[in-house]
Design a protein around this motif. Sequence first.
Motif, PDB file in Angstrom:
ATOM      1  N   ASN A 237     -19.690  -9.327 -38.876  1.00 35.27           N
ATOM      2  CA  ASN A 237     -18.989 -10.385 -38.147  1.00 35.27           C
ATOM      3  C   ASN A 237     -19.774 -10.803 -36.905  1.00 35.27           C
ATOM      4  O   ASN A 237     -19.826 -11.984 -36.566  1.00 35.27           O
TER       5      ASN A 237
ATOM      6  N   HIS B 114     -16.292 -12.787 -29.572  1.00 32.63           N
ATOM      7  CA  HIS B 114     -15.329 -13.537 -30.379  1.00 32.63           C
ATOM      8  C   HIS B 114     -14.738 -14.689 -29.558  1.00 32.63           C
ATOM      9  O   HIS B 114     -14.566 -15.806 -30.062  1.00 32.63           O
TER      10      HIS B 114
ATOM     11  N   MET C 126     -13.506 -16.331 -43.543  1.00 23.88           N
ATOM     12  CA  MET C 126     -14.017 -15.063 -43.084  1.00 23.88           C
ATOM     13  C   MET C 126     -13.058 -14.505 -42.033  1.00 23.88           C
ATOM     14  O   MET C 126     -12.637 -15.216 -41.129  1.00 23.88           O
ATOM     15  N   ASP C 127     -12.729 -13.239 -42.150  1.00 23.83           N
ATOM     16  CA  ASP C 127     -11.820 -12.565 -41.220  1.00 23.83           C
ATOM     17  C   ASP C 127     -12.627 -12.007 -40.056  1.00 23.83           C
ATOM     18  O   ASP C 127     -13.319 -11.003 -40.196  1.00 23.83           O
ATOM     19  N   LEU C 128     -12.540 -12.662 -38.916  1.00 23.76           N
ATOM     20  CA  LEU C 128     -13.297 -12.232 -37.744  1.00 23.76           C
ATOM     21  C   LEU C 128     -12.475 -11.350 -36.811  1.00 23.76           C
ATOM     22  O   LEU C 128     -12.903 -11.057 -35.702  1.00 23.76           O
ATOM     23  N   SER C 129     -11.315 -10.912 -37.267  1.00 29.53           N
ATOM     24  CA  SER C 129     -10.462 -10.079 -36.419  1.00 29.53           C
ATOM     25  C   SER C 129     -10.959  -8.639 -36.336  1.00 29.53           C
ATOM     26  O   SER C 129     -10.570  -7.901 -35.447  1.00 29.53           O
ATOM     27  N   THR C 130     -11.837  -8.241 -37.246  1.00 33.26           N
ATOM     28  CA  THR C 130     -12.352  -6.878 -37.268  1.00 33.26           C
ATOM     29  C   THR C 130     -13.755  -6.836 -36.681  1.00 33.26           C
ATOM     30  O   THR C 130     -14.628  -7.588 -37.105  1.00 33.26           O
TER      31      THR C 130
ATOM     32  N   ASN D  25     -15.166 -18.660 -30.506  1.00 31.63           N
ATOM     33  CA  ASN D  25     -14.037 -19.588 -30.645  1.00 31.63           C
ATOM     34  C   ASN D  25     -14.181 -20.788 -29.715  1.00 31.63           C
ATOM     35  O   ASN D  25     -13.913 -21.924 -30.106  1.00 31.63           O
TER      36      ASN D  25
END
Length: 73
Positions: A10, A44, A1-5, A48
Amino acid sequence: MDLSTPTPENVTYMIEQIKEKLRMVNVDALKAENFNTSQYEDLHYMYNMVMKRETITPNEMQAIVAELGSLRN
């Protein structure tokens, strides 16, 4: 999953993963709908940090939940 956006999906994913990792009993205390993307970077970072930890002490858990509480709307 791309959590950068920073998307609502998200945010929901990260909150659910944090609750699972912390094995929270009162899961209603952290409802994903109480968070939005305006605090995404902080959320975020917390996600992390929690995911990297093998174990979390009760004091650390209390601090994490308090910090997450400050990020709520």
